[in-house]
Scaffold this motif. Structure first.
Motif, PDB file in Angstrom:
ATOM      1  N   UNK A  91       0.846  -1.185   0.000  1.00  0.00           N
ATOM      2  CA  UNK A  91       0.000   0.000   0.000  1.00  0.00           C
ATOM      3  C   UNK A  91       0.889   1.244   0.000  1.00  0.00           C
ATOM      4  N   UNK A  98      -4.305   4.661   3.264  1.00  0.00           N
ATOM      5  CA  UNK A  98      -3.500   3.849   2.334  1.00  0.00           C
ATOM      6  C   UNK A  98      -4.253   3.571   1.033  1.00  0.00           C
ATOM      7  N   UNK A 149      -4.189   0.793  -2.189  1.00  0.00           N
ATOM      8  CA  UNK A 149      -3.719  -0.538  -2.567  1.00  0.00           C
ATOM      9  C   UNK A 149      -2.910  -0.480  -3.843  1.00  0.00           C
ATOM     10  N   UNK A 203      -1.148  -7.147  -4.681  1.00  0.00           N
ATOM     11  CA  UNK A 203      -1.000  -8.268  -3.752  1.00  0.00           C
ATOM     12  C   UNK A 203      -0.321  -9.439  -4.454  1.00  0.00           C
ATOM     13  N   UNK A 258      -3.731  -9.364  -7.798  1.00  0.00           N
ATOM     14  CA  UNK A 258      -4.609  -8.215  -7.960  1.00  0.00           C
ATOM     15  C   UNK A 258      -3.764  -6.960  -7.906  1.00  0.00           C
ATOM     16  N   UNK A 312     -10.845 -16.144  -1.983  1.00  0.00           N
ATOM     17  CA  UNK A 312     -11.792 -15.037  -1.920  1.00  0.00           C
ATOM     18  C   UNK A 312     -12.590 -15.042  -0.630  1.00  0.00           C
ATOM     19  N   UNK A 357     -16.259  -7.359   4.398  1.00  0.00           N
ATOM     20  CA  UNK A 357     -15.620  -7.497   5.695  1.00  0.00           C
ATOM     21  C   UNK A 357     -15.164  -6.101   6.121  1.00  0.00           C
ATOM     22  N   UNK A 370     -13.055  -3.514   8.963  1.00  0.00           N
ATOM     23  CA  UNK A 370     -11.889  -3.498   9.849  1.00  0.00           C
ATOM     24  C   UNK A 370     -11.668  -2.099  10.421  1.00  0.00           C
ATOM     25  N   UNK A 407      -8.250  -0.061  12.124  1.00  0.00           N
ATOM     26  CA  UNK A 407      -6.823  -0.051  12.432  1.00  0.00           C
ATOM     27  C   UNK A 407      -6.486   1.267  13.114  1.00  0.00           C
ATOM     28  N   UNK A 426      -3.838  -3.554  13.861  1.00  0.00           N
ATOM     29  CA  UNK A 426      -5.190  -4.082  13.773  1.00  0.00           C
ATOM     30  C   UNK A 426      -5.882  -3.968  15.123  1.00  0.00           C
ATOM     31  N   UNK A 483     -12.362  -6.597  13.720  1.00  0.00           N
ATOM     32  CA  UNK A 483     -12.988  -6.815  12.421  1.00  0.00           C
ATOM     33  C   UNK A 483     -14.378  -7.403  12.596  1.00  0.00           C
ATOM     34  N   UNK A 513     -16.934  -9.859  10.449  1.00  0.00           N
ATOM     35  CA  UNK A 513     -17.092 -10.757   9.301  1.00  0.00           C
ATOM     36  C   UNK A 513     -18.564 -11.119   9.146  1.00  0.00           C
ATOM     37  N   UNK A 517     -13.130  -4.679   3.053  1.00  0.00           N
ATOM     38  CA  UNK A 517     -12.711  -5.620   2.023  1.00  0.00           C
ATOM     39  C   UNK A 517     -13.955  -6.115   1.300  1.00  0.00           C
ATOM     40  N   UNK A 526     -16.394  -8.369  -0.796  1.00  0.00           N
ATOM     41  CA  UNK A 526     -16.425  -9.827  -0.708  1.00  0.00           C
ATOM     42  C   UNK A 526     -17.532 -10.387  -1.581  1.00  0.00           C
ATOM     43  N   UNK A 532     -13.116 -11.073  -8.041  1.00  0.00           N
ATOM     44  CA  UNK A 532     -11.833 -11.120  -7.352  1.00  0.00           C
ATOM     45  C   UNK A 532     -11.571  -9.813  -6.648  1.00  0.00           C
ATOM     46  N   UNK A 533     -11.447  -9.851  -5.339  1.00  0.00           N
ATOM     47  CA  UNK A 533     -11.122  -8.617  -4.658  1.00  0.00           C
ATOM     48  C   UNK A 533     -10.446  -8.918  -3.335  1.00  0.00           C
ATOM     49  N   UNK A 534      -9.142  -8.736  -3.327  1.00  0.00           N
ATOM     50  CA  UNK A 534      -8.356  -9.035  -2.141  1.00  0.00           C
ATOM     51  C   UNK A 534      -7.903  -7.769  -1.418  1.00  0.00           C
ATOM     52  N   UNK A 535      -8.186  -6.609  -1.978  1.00  0.00           N
ATOM     53  CA  UNK A 535      -7.650  -5.388  -1.420  1.00  0.00           C
ATOM     54  C   UNK A 535      -8.493  -4.884  -0.269  1.00  0.00           C
ATOM     55  N   UNK A 536      -7.899  -4.024   0.533  1.00  0.00           N
ATOM     56  CA  UNK A 536      -8.621  -3.242   1.524  1.00  0.00           C
ATOM     57  C   UNK A 536      -8.837  -1.844   0.952  1.00  0.00           C
ATOM     58  N   UNK A 585      -9.791   1.996   2.032  1.00  0.00           N
ATOM     59  CA  UNK A 585      -9.596   2.721   3.282  1.00  0.00           C
ATOM     60  C   UNK A 585     -10.324   4.062   3.320  1.00  0.00           C
ATOM     61  N   UNK A 586     -10.741   4.430   4.525  1.00  0.00           N
ATOM     62  CA  UNK A 586     -11.154   5.795   4.760  1.00  0.00           C
ATOM     63  C   UNK A 586      -9.929   6.690   4.882  1.00  0.00           C
TER      64      UNK A 586
END
Lengths: 116, 116
Positions: A35, A43, A45, A48, A56, A99, B32, B34, B36, B46, B49, B51, B94, B96, B100-104, B106-107
């Protein structure tokens, strides 16, 4: 149990140069995300890596590239540096089953890159 | 476009009082969620979270967060603030399911200041 480590801590480069940042994931983790955090912002992205492949990518130009090694450590390379690349670069590691993985990303302390 | 909003740049609370740091999101599906925390010149730590399941989740250092699906919010709370809670707090999401989406995502962060 070592957490996520990054090197170097700080780096000063000039425009047009190239830089390599390094990250070692938390023990037991196999996935590394990178990030960029500009001053006063959240941050963003970059990409990954999982199983040594980029799976991604965020909205960053091709000047940003990376690599993941068999021991799961990773490098972020930035070519042709611009002033706007000055930021805190954060590495995060996780254990990603896919995922549906709910695993948390744990962050290193970051590398502060200054481009003059 | 997917986004996370932290409407307050800064929140000021007296020590011992309850605190709330707000977060709303615009992400499709069931993401999902989170929280931090970032201390000066440090990486992201962290906190907690969400879920699935109970809308109130408990995390580190006495923090908790309440998920509200209808309002697409995930506010961070603590019953009694400590001066040592003063830091920068980030909400992340994140996406879901379905792609495909693995990123976070962010605010922009909320600076929390606890006054003695």
């Amino acid at each position: 149990d070592a957490g996520v480590t990054q090197s170097p801590t700080h780096l000063i480069k000039t425009r047009g140069q190239q830089v390599t940042l390094r990250c070692s994931p938390k023990s037991g983790h196999d996935t590394v995300s990178w990030y960029q955090q500009a001053l006063g912002q959240g941050p963003q992205f970059i990409f990954q890596y999982y199983e040594e492949e980029e799976r991604q990518r965020g909205n960053f130009p091709d000047r940003f590239s990376g690599h993941q090694f068999p021991n799961y450590s990773s490098e972020l390379n930035v070519n042709a540096l611009l002033l706007g690349d000055s930021a805190l670069y954060l590495c995060a590691s996780s254990l990603e089953a896919g995922l549906t993985s709910t695993d948390t990303q744990y962050f290193g302390p970051g590398t502060r890159l200054t481009v003059l | 476009a997917q986004s996370v909003a932290q409407p307050e740049d800064q929140v000021n609370v007296a020590e011992g009082n309850p605190l709330t740091v707000k977060c709303t999101y615009s992400v499709s599906g069931n993401p999902y969620l989170f929280w931090y925390v970032q201390y000066p010149n440090r990486g992201l730590q962290f906190l907690l979270k969400y879920i699935t399941g109970d809308n109130l989740v408990k995390g580190s250092y006495g923090f908790e967060a309440e998920f509200n699906k209808s309002q697409t919010s995930f506010h961070l709370k603590k019953p009694s603030a400590l001066v040592s809670d003063s830091a920068l707090y980030f909400c992340a999401v994140r996406p879901h399911g379905g792609y495909s989406n693995y990123q976070l995502i962010w605010g922009a962060g909320t600076k929390l200041i606890i006054k003695p």
